[in-house]
Design an enzyme around this catalytic site. Structure first.
Site, PDB file in Angstrom:
ATOM      1  N   ARG A  19      -7.328  -0.955  11.693  1.00 38.87           N
ATOM      2  CA  ARG A  19      -6.107  -0.484  11.036  1.00 38.87           C
ATOM      3  C   ARG A  19      -6.323   0.588   9.957  1.00 38.87           C
ATOM      4  NH1 ARG A  19      -6.804  -5.850   9.726  1.00 38.87           N
ATOM      5  NH2 ARG A  19      -7.416  -6.311   7.575  1.00 38.87           N
ATOM      6  N   ASP A  37       0.767  -1.255   0.000  1.00 38.08           N
ATOM      7  CA  ASP A  37       0.000   0.000   0.000  1.00 38.08           C
ATOM      8  C   ASP A  37       0.802   1.312   0.000  1.00 38.08           C
ATOM      9  OD1 ASP A  37      -1.536  -2.128   0.835  1.00 38.08           O
ATOM     10  OD2 ASP A  37      -2.170  -1.215   2.691  1.00 38.08           O
TER      11      ASP A  37
HETATM   12  C1  FRU Z   1      -3.915  -3.646   2.726  1.00 36.54           C
HETATM   13  C2  FRU Z   1      -3.267  -4.067   4.028  1.00 36.54           C
HETATM   14  C3  FRU Z   1      -3.604  -3.077   5.119  1.00 36.54           C
HETATM   15  C4  FRU Z   1      -2.464  -3.248   6.068  1.00 36.54           C
HETATM   16  C5  FRU Z   1      -1.299  -3.503   5.128  1.00 36.54           C
HETATM   17  C6  FRU Z   1      -0.265  -4.428   5.662  1.00 36.54           C
HETATM   18  O1  FRU Z   1      -3.245  -4.115   1.597  1.00 36.54           O
HETATM   19  O2  FRU Z   1      -3.671  -5.363   4.359  1.00 36.54           O
HETATM   20  O3  FRU Z   1      -4.854  -3.266   5.708  1.00 36.54           O
HETATM   21  O4  FRU Z   1      -2.264  -2.114   6.855  1.00 36.54           O
HETATM   22  O5  FRU Z   1      -1.855  -4.034   3.951  1.00 36.54           O
HETATM   23  O6  FRU Z   1       0.859  -4.438   4.858  1.00 36.54           O
END
Ligand code: FRU
Length: 496
Positions: A167, A39
């Site tokens: 999150r 991300d």
């Molecule tokens: C989305 C995710 C988020 C998390 C991150 C972990 O792709 O699963 O929810 O913060 O990637 O890398």
């Protein structure tokens, strides 16, 4: 004070990025410095340039304990790497610094808010990730984690909300100078909800209310929310896990959804009016936006998806690139996406053909390449019946081709990268419904070595996908079953 974990990551990335030749990377899309990227995080304008952080595991090209990688750019197309910003080096984030956002504090410091992950032994002996929201403050290069971390934990989640799925905070500054953020959470029904928090100063945060509940409409847990005003409306972007298809929409498992509505800031009430998928391709997830200094709302997504990341082998030196930055707008109640206008400055060598008859396969002098911006207008030949199919094929040679084909009778546009040289047959096709009358369709196709992004009808729909086809496959051809006519304007895109 920089921790040993962060110092090691910084040393490692600086030494190992040299193993990757610039020609083996995309030209103007941000790719990971070394190892694994997912991300976009902390997308912000700070001290005269854009900062983009990202989920980062430098030590392998598969996911691992998450760090935050860091890059800066003045035009969102020419990127420079900065040293990794965050490493999992505190008790509350020892298993990962997950996604989050950034803003500028009143005193000029850069504030990051991210999800701290800590694995906790459960009674059944298994491990689960407890997630909390944490802060780090810095100067655009070095960030210090806040002594009061975590600033939001299970005590700040409403009843029934999970502490294991809590999150991806996205903060913004409100007009009155206070702050707000949205965080993804899993409520008791197992699907997603978005929680709204407010803060007078960016450090002390309070639960305000549940901004919106998924109620099992779009997948399950909602990840990576973003919430912002746009063209008189408010827009909520979310990335739901475990999606099921609805007609031609949401075929990717991990999907992206845009909800458009109105927001009453007095009562913090979001009234949803419209929903739509954000991307109709194969590789797009977890987008985040920034407001540019000139007021444009710009979105970047991770141009990969958890369901198809097997396209890269663990032996690769890098896995992960971002999408093109896209300017967002709302037209007729729908979200439109256009490549940022800065891309026009990269255009070289204009080639134009008008009224080209296409029947069977044709190639055109001057039309080839893997860093290309190509505008196509397709329509039936005059006096002829509506054609059955039109296709543009690229990254093509005797062995390979990636194609985009349109069937006007069904109004279906299909992308297909089966023959892109990927190491195994994973998800390679995607069909989507497009708006077309009488066989007329407008496409803008942007290729950047290892990806194709297609914008349909001036940004009405976007389709993104990666392709790691040998770079020597640079042919482009056109095909029609029946008699079609096209206008084409093509440029090479030069990132240097
Ligand atoms: C989305 C995710 C988020 C998390 C991150 C972990 O792709 O699963 O929810 O913060 O990637 O890398």
């Amino acid at each position: 004070m920089t921790s040993q974990t962060l110092r090691e990551a910084r040393k490692y990335e600086e030494a190992s990025e040299k193993m990757i030749q610039p020609k083996d990377r995309p030209g103007f899309h941000l790719s990971v410095r070394i190892g694994w990227m997912n991300d976009p995080n902390g997308f912000s304008w700070y001290e005269g340039r854009y900062h983009l952080f990202y989920q980062y595991h430098p030590y392998s090209s598969t996911t691992g304990p998450m760090h935050w990688g860091h890059a800066v750019s003045e035009d969102l197309l020419h990127w420079s790497y900065l040293p990794a910003a965050l490493a999992p080096d505190e008790a509350y984030d020892r298993d990962g610094c997950f996604s989050g956002s950034a803003l500028t504090l009143e005193d000029g410091r850069h504030l990051l808010m991210y999800t701290g992950v800590m694995k906790e032994r459960q009674r059944d002996g298994g491990l689960r990730e407890v997630q909390t929201q944490c802060l780090a403050v810095g100067d655009g290069i070095d960030y210090e984690k806040y002594a009061g971390n975590p600033v939001l934990d299970e005590m700040d989640v409403p009843e029934g909300g999970s502490r294991f799925d809590f999150r991806d905070p996205k903060m913004w500054k409100k007009e009155d100078g206070t702050y707000a953020c949205v965080v993804g959470n899993r409520p008791a029904d197992g699907s997603g909800q978005i929680l709204l928090y407010t803060s007078p100063d960016g450090f002390c945060w309070h639960f305000k209310r549940v901004l919106i509940s998924n109620e099992n409409r779009f997948g399950k847990m909602w990840e990576c929310p973003d919430f912002f005003p746009l063209d008189g409306k408010w827009v909520l972007l979310v990335s739901p896990q475990d999606m099921l298809p609805q007609g031609f929409e949401y075929h990717n498992g991990n999907g992206t959804v845009c909800l458009i509505g109105s927001y009453d800031e007095e009562t913090d009430t979001f009234m949803e009016e419209q929903d739509q998928a954000i991307d109709h391709g194969i590789d797009f997830y977890a987008p985040q936006t920034v407001e540019a200094p000139d007021g444009r709302r710009i979105m970047i997504g991770w141009m990969q998806n958890w369901d198809a990341c097997g396209i890269r082998t663990p032996e690769e030196l890098w896995s992960g690139q971002m999408s093109l930055p896209r300017e967002l707008s709302i037209r007729n109640g729908r979200l439109y996406q256009r490549p940022i206008r800065e891309l026009d400055r990269l255009r070289r060598g204009k080639v134009v053909y008008e009224q080209v008859p296409v029947s069977g396969e044709i190639r055109l002098e001057g039309i080839k390449g893997r860093r290309v911006d190509m505008e196509l207008r397709i329509r039936p030949a005059q006096g002829a019946e509506l054609y059955q199919k039109f296709a543009v094929r690229f990254a093509q040679d005797e062995r390979y081709r990636t194609s985009l084909s349109f069937r006007p009778w069904e109004s279906v546009l299909k992308i297909d990268r089966k023959f892109s040289g990927s190491r195994r047959a994973i998800v390679h096709q995607r069909r989507s419904l497009v708006r077309s009358e009488g066989g007329v369709l407008e496409l803008r196709v942007i290729l950047d070595s290892f990806s194709a992004e297609i914008f349909v009808n001036d940004g009405e729909q976007a389709l993104s996908m990666t392709m790691y086809t040998d770079l020597t496959a640079e042919g482009i051809s056109f095909f029609a079953d029946g008699q079609a006519v096209m206008d084409i304007t093509k440029y090479d895109l030069a990132a240097d």
